[in-house]
Write a protein that holds these residues in place. Structure first.
Motif, PDB file in Angstrom:
ATOM      1  N   MET A   1       0.844  -1.172   0.000  1.00 28.21           N
ATOM      2  CA  MET A   1       0.000   0.000   0.000  1.00 28.21           C
ATOM      3  C   MET A   1       0.888   1.233   0.000  1.00 28.21           C
ATOM      4  SD  MET A   1      -1.346   0.388   3.915  1.00 28.21           S
ATOM      5  CE  MET A   1      -1.106  -1.213   4.625  1.00 28.21           C
ATOM      6  N   ILE A   2       0.322   2.350  -0.418  1.00 25.70           N
ATOM      7  CA  ILE A   2       1.036   3.619  -0.396  1.00 25.70           C
ATOM      8  C   ILE A   2       0.710   4.315   0.915  1.00 25.70           C
ATOM      9  CG2 ILE A   2       1.251   5.873  -1.490  1.00 25.70           C
ATOM     10  CD1 ILE A   2       0.629   4.497  -4.144  1.00 25.70           C
ATOM     11  N   VAL A   3       1.757   4.858   1.548  1.00 25.31           N
ATOM     12  CA  VAL A   3       1.595   5.520   2.838  1.00 25.31           C
ATOM     13  C   VAL A   3       1.948   6.993   2.681  1.00 25.31           C
ATOM     14  CG1 VAL A   3       2.349   5.530   5.238  1.00 25.31           C
ATOM     15  CG2 VAL A   3       2.277   3.391   3.994  1.00 25.31           C
ATOM     16  N   ASP A   4       1.009   7.866   3.056  1.00 26.58           N
ATOM     17  CA  ASP A   4       1.258   9.307   3.082  1.00 26.58           C
ATOM     18  C   ASP A   4       1.337   9.749   4.531  1.00 26.58           C
ATOM     19  OD1 ASP A   4       1.286   9.832   0.332  1.00 26.58           O
ATOM     20  OD2 ASP A   4      -0.900   9.873   0.257  1.00 26.58           O
ATOM     21  N   VAL A  21       2.997   2.388  14.498  1.00 18.61           N
ATOM     22  CA  VAL A  21       1.700   3.019  14.244  1.00 18.61           C
ATOM     23  C   VAL A  21       0.883   2.187  13.251  1.00 18.61           C
ATOM     24  CG1 VAL A  21       0.579   5.045  13.258  1.00 18.61           C
ATOM     25  CG2 VAL A  21       2.508   5.336  14.801  1.00 18.61           C
ATOM     26  N   ILE A  22       1.513   1.776  12.149  1.00 11.92           N
ATOM     27  CA  ILE A  22       0.795   1.016  11.115  1.00 11.92           C
ATOM     28  C   ILE A  22       0.399  -0.359  11.639  1.00 11.92           C
ATOM     29  CG2 ILE A  22       1.061  -0.081   8.852  1.00 11.92           C
ATOM     30  CD1 ILE A  22       2.679   2.412   8.044  1.00 11.92           C
ATOM     31  N   ALA A  23       1.273  -0.994  12.416  1.00 13.25           N
ATOM     32  CA  ALA A  23       0.949  -2.299  13.008  1.00 13.25           C
ATOM     33  C   ALA A  23      -0.260  -2.176  13.924  1.00 13.25           C
ATOM     34  CB  ALA A  23       2.144  -2.838  13.769  1.00 13.25           C
ATOM     35  N   GLY A  24      -0.343  -1.099  14.690  1.00 13.03           N
ATOM     36  CA  GLY A  24      -1.489  -0.878  15.567  1.00 13.03           C
ATOM     37  C   GLY A  24      -2.773  -0.648  14.796  1.00 13.03           C
ATOM     38  N   LEU A  35       8.502  -1.153   5.508  1.00 17.05           N
ATOM     39  CA  LEU A  35       8.386   0.192   4.958  1.00 17.05           C
ATOM     40  C   LEU A  35       9.602   0.480   4.099  1.00 17.05           C
ATOM     41  CD1 LEU A  35       7.348   1.833   8.307  1.00 17.05           C
ATOM     42  CD2 LEU A  35       5.865   1.550   6.349  1.00 17.05           C
ATOM     43  N   PHE A  36       9.368   1.088   2.921  1.00 18.70           N
ATOM     44  CA  PHE A  36      10.486   1.391   2.031  1.00 18.70           C
ATOM     45  C   PHE A  36      10.101   2.476   1.033  1.00 18.70           C
ATOM     46  CE2 PHE A  36       7.983  -1.986   0.223  1.00 18.70           C
ATOM     47  CZ  PHE A  36       7.911  -1.692  -1.122  1.00 18.70           C
ATOM     48  N   PHE A  50       6.077   3.344   0.606  1.00 18.04           N
ATOM     49  CA  PHE A  50       5.346   2.093   0.431  1.00 18.04           C
ATOM     50  C   PHE A  50       5.394   1.254   1.695  1.00 18.04           C
ATOM     51  CE2 PHE A  50       6.877   3.354  -3.741  1.00 18.04           C
ATOM     52  CZ  PHE A  50       5.699   3.325  -4.478  1.00 18.04           C
ATOM     53  N   CYS A  51       4.382   0.421   1.867  1.00 17.65           N
ATOM     54  CA  CYS A  51       4.292  -0.443   3.039  1.00 17.65           C
ATOM     55  C   CYS A  51       3.734  -1.796   2.621  1.00 17.65           C
ATOM     56  CB  CYS A  51       3.383   0.210   4.070  1.00 17.65           C
ATOM     57  SG  CYS A  51       3.026  -0.845   5.472  1.00 17.65           S
ATOM     58  N   LEU A  52       4.344  -2.854   3.133  1.00 18.69           N
ATOM     59  CA  LEU A  52       3.845  -4.209   2.934  1.00 18.69           C
ATOM     60  C   LEU A  52       3.664  -4.842   4.303  1.00 18.69           C
ATOM     61  CD1 LEU A  52       6.247  -5.411   0.106  1.00 18.69           C
ATOM     62  CD2 LEU A  52       3.877  -4.757  -0.155  1.00 18.69           C
ATOM     63  N   ILE A  53       2.525  -5.506   4.514  1.00 21.64           N
ATOM     64  CA  ILE A  53       2.258  -6.183   5.778  1.00 21.64           C
ATOM     65  C   ILE A  53       2.101  -7.667   5.479  1.00 21.64           C
ATOM     66  CG2 ILE A  53       0.755  -6.359   7.778  1.00 21.64           C
ATOM     67  CD1 ILE A  53      -0.113  -3.472   7.197  1.00 21.64           C
TER      68      ILE A  53
END
Length: 114
Positions: A1-4, A21-24, A35-36, A50-53
């Motif tokens: 996903m794209i993270v702003d 924060v994103i994990a929560g 995150l990259f 960008f973020c991958l979970i």
């Protein structure tokens, strides 16, 4: 996903803080959030990346590139001298045909043994 990320008054936000924060937000383990590719917009105050979970650690180790795993502390980087890498590369270049991949593998192992 794209993270702003909007961060007025701060130069940028550490990835470790963003992972938490994103994990929560997504009820995931912070270790499995990758995150990259973050870039700060001109003038500051906003960054995009960008973020991958991942569901589990096995999936993360299978699909994630090694350099990102090293950054997250999930993979140990093997130290190798510059000369050994170049010698392995040049040894692999000298062999042609079907035995090439085997010879490259042997050259890499020999360079790693040094």
């Amino acid at each position: 996903m794209i993270v702003d990320i909007i961060h007025p008054g701060r130069p940028n936000v550490p990835k470790s803080e963003l992972q938490d924060v994103i994990a929560g937000m997504h009820k995931a383990d912070a270790k499995l959030v990758m995150l990259f590719g973050f870039r700060t917009k001109f003038g500051g105050g906003k960054s995009t990346g960008f973020c991958l979970i991942y569901d589990n650690e096995e999936a993360c180790l299978k699909f994630e590139p090694k350099h990102r795993l090293v950054r997250n502390g999930m993979f140990e980087k093997k130290e190798q001298s510059r000369k050994a890498i170049k010698e392995a590369k040049n040894k692999g270049k000298k062999i042609r045909g079907t035995g090439r991949s085997i010879a490259k593998h042997k050259a890499k192992r020999a360079a790693g043994a040094d």
